[in-house]
Design a protein around this motif. Sequence first.
Motif, PDB file in Angstrom:
ATOM      1  N   MET A  64       0.825  -1.180   0.000  1.00 23.41           N
ATOM      2  CA  MET A  64       0.000   0.000   0.000  1.00 23.41           C
ATOM      3  C   MET A  64       0.876   1.254   0.000  1.00 23.41           C
ATOM      4  SD  MET A  64      -2.973   1.219   2.711  1.00 23.41           S
ATOM      5  CE  MET A  64      -2.565  -0.091   3.774  1.00 23.41           C
ATOM      6  N   PHE A  65       1.928   1.279   0.805  1.00 29.29           N
ATOM      7  CA  PHE A  65       2.764   2.469   0.896  1.00 29.29           C
ATOM      8  C   PHE A  65       3.650   2.655  -0.321  1.00 29.29           C
ATOM      9  CE2 PHE A  65       1.747   1.670   5.364  1.00 29.29           C
ATOM     10  CZ  PHE A  65       1.191   2.897   5.668  1.00 29.29           C
ATOM     11  N   GLN A  66       3.827   1.623  -1.106  1.00 27.59           N
ATOM     12  CA  GLN A  66       4.634   1.735  -2.317  1.00 27.59           C
ATOM     13  C   GLN A  66       3.851   2.358  -3.464  1.00 27.59           C
ATOM     14  OE1 GLN A  66       5.882  -2.279  -2.987  1.00 27.59           O
ATOM     15  NE2 GLN A  66       7.312  -2.268  -1.278  1.00 27.59           N
ATOM     16  N   GLY A  67       2.558   2.534  -3.304  1.00 29.96           N
ATOM     17  CA  GLY A  67       1.737   3.134  -4.345  1.00 29.96           C
ATOM     18  C   GLY A  67       1.554   2.231  -5.548  1.00 29.96           C
ATOM     19  N   LYS A  68       1.784   0.950  -5.361  1.00 27.62           N
ATOM     20  CA  LYS A  68       1.715  -0.011  -6.456  1.00 27.62           C
ATOM     21  C   LYS A  68       0.279  -0.285  -6.905  1.00 27.62           C
ATOM     22  CE  LYS A  68       3.862  -4.471  -7.460  1.00 27.62           C
ATOM     23  NZ  LYS A  68       4.625  -5.572  -6.878  1.00 27.62           N
ATOM     24  N   TYR A  69      -0.665  -0.176  -5.975  1.00 28.91           N
ATOM     25  CA  TYR A  69      -2.053  -0.500  -6.283  1.00 28.91           C
ATOM     26  C   TYR A  69      -2.948   0.704  -5.992  1.00 28.91           C
ATOM     27  CZ  TYR A  69      -0.095  -5.155  -5.973  1.00 28.91           C
ATOM     28  OH  TYR A  69       0.687  -6.261  -6.159  1.00 28.91           O
ATOM     29  N   ASP A 103      -5.815   3.085  10.022  1.00 29.51           N
ATOM     30  CA  ASP A 103      -4.681   3.962  10.320  1.00 29.51           C
ATOM     31  C   ASP A 103      -3.651   3.938   9.190  1.00 29.51           C
ATOM     32  OD1 ASP A 103      -5.893   4.614  12.728  1.00 29.51           O
ATOM     33  OD2 ASP A 103      -4.570   3.337  13.944  1.00 29.51           O
ATOM     34  N   ALA A 104      -3.392   2.770   8.625  1.00 30.07           N
ATOM     35  CA  ALA A 104      -2.428   2.656   7.527  1.00 30.07           C
ATOM     36  C   ALA A 104      -2.937   3.367   6.277  1.00 30.07           C
ATOM     37  CB  ALA A 104      -2.142   1.183   7.218  1.00 30.07           C
ATOM     38  N   VAL A 105      -4.210   3.216   5.981  1.00 33.20           N
ATOM     39  CA  VAL A 105      -4.784   3.885   4.812  1.00 33.20           C
ATOM     40  C   VAL A 105      -4.746   5.401   5.014  1.00 33.20           C
ATOM     41  CG1 VAL A 105      -6.898   4.213   3.466  1.00 33.20           C
ATOM     42  CG2 VAL A 105      -6.181   1.915   4.099  1.00 33.20           C
ATOM     43  N   ALA A 106      -5.014   5.854   6.229  1.00 37.47           N
ATOM     44  CA  ALA A 106      -4.946   7.289   6.523  1.00 37.47           C
ATOM     45  C   ALA A 106      -3.530   7.806   6.292  1.00 37.47           C
ATOM     46  CB  ALA A 106      -5.396   7.565   7.952  1.00 37.47           C
ATOM     47  N   ALA A 107      -2.538   7.052   6.758  1.00 38.17           N
ATOM     48  CA  ALA A 107      -1.144   7.458   6.571  1.00 38.17           C
ATOM     49  C   ALA A 107      -0.764   7.497   5.097  1.00 38.17           C
ATOM     50  CB  ALA A 107      -0.218   6.511   7.339  1.00 38.17           C
ATOM     51  N   ALA A 108      -1.374   6.625   4.303  1.00 32.17           N
ATOM     52  CA  ALA A 108      -1.108   6.579   2.864  1.00 32.17           C
ATOM     53  C   ALA A 108      -1.987   7.562   2.092  1.00 32.17           C
ATOM     54  CB  ALA A 108      -1.313   5.159   2.336  1.00 32.17           C
ATOM     55  N   LYS A 109      -2.789   8.337   2.818  1.00 32.70           N
ATOM     56  CA  LYS A 109      -3.705   9.329   2.228  1.00 32.70           C
ATOM     57  C   LYS A 109      -4.723   8.686   1.284  1.00 32.70           C
ATOM     58  CE  LYS A 109      -0.876  13.313   3.041  1.00 32.70           C
ATOM     59  NZ  LYS A 109      -0.990  13.222   4.444  1.00 32.70           N
ATOM     60  N   GLY A 110      -5.216   7.522   1.682  1.00 36.93           N
ATOM     61  CA  GLY A 110      -6.214   6.811   0.895  1.00 36.93           C
ATOM     62  C   GLY A 110      -7.598   6.940   1.500  1.00 36.93           C
ATOM     63  N   ALA A 111      -8.524   6.204   0.972  1.00 39.10           N
ATOM     64  CA  ALA A 111      -9.905   6.195   1.451  1.00 39.10           C
ATOM     65  C   ALA A 111     -10.305   4.762   1.788  1.00 39.10           C
ATOM     66  CB  ALA A 111     -10.838   6.756   0.381  1.00 39.10           C
ATOM     67  N   VAL A 112     -11.213   4.629   2.716  1.00 40.88           N
ATOM     68  CA  VAL A 112     -11.717   3.322   3.138  1.00 40.88           C
ATOM     69  C   VAL A 112     -13.225   3.303   2.955  1.00 40.88           C
ATOM     70  CG1 VAL A 112     -12.063   1.763   5.104  1.00 40.88           C
ATOM     71  CG2 VAL A 112      -9.899   2.994   4.864  1.00 40.88           C
ATOM     72  N   ILE A 113     -13.724   2.231   2.364  1.00 49.18           N
ATOM     73  CA  ILE A 113     -15.159   1.937   2.354  1.00 49.18           C
ATOM     74  C   ILE A 113     -15.313   0.688   3.214  1.00 49.18           C
ATOM     75  CG2 ILE A 113     -17.140   1.153   1.016  1.00 49.18           C
ATOM     76  CD1 ILE A 113     -15.968   2.524  -1.419  1.00 49.18           C
ATOM     77  N   ALA A 114     -16.213   0.736   4.161  1.00 50.79           N
ATOM     78  CA  ALA A 114     -16.489  -0.445   4.979  1.00 50.79           C
ATOM     79  C   ALA A 114     -17.975  -0.754   4.873  1.00 50.79           C
ATOM     80  CB  ALA A 114     -16.097  -0.199   6.430  1.00 50.79           C
ATOM     81  N   THR A 115     -18.278  -1.996   4.553  1.00 50.35           N
ATOM     82  CA  THR A 115     -19.667  -2.432   4.440  1.00 50.35           C
ATOM     83  C   THR A 115     -19.724  -3.944   4.613  1.00 50.35           C
ATOM     84  OG1 THR A 115     -21.700  -2.179   3.142  1.00 50.35           O
ATOM     85  CG2 THR A 115     -19.678  -2.725   1.911  1.00 50.35           C
ATOM     86  N   ALA A 116     -20.878  -4.493   4.426  1.00 52.50           N
ATOM     87  CA  ALA A 116     -21.065  -5.940   4.509  1.00 52.50           C
ATOM     88  C   ALA A 116     -22.141  -6.347   3.516  1.00 52.50           C
ATOM     89  CB  ALA A 116     -21.488  -6.343   5.921  1.00 52.50           C
ATOM     90  N   ASP A 117     -22.153  -7.612   3.145  1.00 50.23           N
ATOM     91  CA  ASP A 117     -23.182  -8.072   2.211  1.00 50.23           C
ATOM     92  C   ASP A 117     -24.398  -8.632   2.931  1.00 50.23           C
ATOM     93  OD1 ASP A 117     -21.755 -10.303   3.078  1.00 50.23           O
ATOM     94  OD2 ASP A 117     -21.891 -11.336   1.162  1.00 50.23           O
ATOM     95  N   HIS A 118     -24.255  -8.922   4.206  1.00 46.33           N
ATOM     96  CA  HIS A 118     -25.380  -9.412   5.013  1.00 46.33           C
ATOM     97  C   HIS A 118     -24.951  -9.420   6.460  1.00 46.33           C
ATOM     98  CE1 HIS A 118     -23.190 -13.148   5.552  1.00 46.33           C
ATOM     99  NE2 HIS A 118     -23.013 -13.184   4.252  1.00 46.33           N
ATOM    100  N   GLY A 119     -25.907  -9.569   7.338  1.00 42.17           N
ATOM    101  CA  GLY A 119     -25.603  -9.693   8.746  1.00 42.17           C
ATOM    102  C   GLY A 119     -25.484 -11.149   9.152  1.00 42.17           C
TER     103      GLY A 119
END
Length: 161
Positions: free
Chosen positions: A1-6, A44-60
Amino acid sequence: MFQGKYKFLRLNFANGDMCGHTGSIPATTDSVAAMYVQMKRLIDAVAAAKGAVIATADHGNCEEMLDKKGKPMTSHTTRAVPFWILDQNAKYVVDTEGIERPGLANVAATVCNMLGFQAPPQYHKSLIRYKDSTSSPEPEPSDGYAKSAAAKSGDSRSKPY
């Protein structure tokens, strides 16, 4: 993630689902607690990499471990699941206007938009609307973290769909 590869990474934390199927409340509780620790590390890692996070689920599953008779319930539930976007530099707002029943089907178009692409016309409508939609027909990719957006309920943390 920090290498900016993806530009995009997708992870599946299956703890609540898999342990929920066992019917064991202590095992499920422990597995969800462990998942929260790992999600915090990821956020925290995504924040440090200045990225965005989506969190969800497909069902409970794990949020309802006992049926009405107090017996273990090991099946999926039909409860609403959370949908969070964590993005400190969001150039968009979550907007469910015109979406009769926002849901999992809308997430693919949302991801496309966040990555800077228009979703194909056969996709369900995106859950985001860019704040300045007059400047460019193509959405700009998100480049940050931490600002939480939610659907039109006004809740800045989450919106079950």
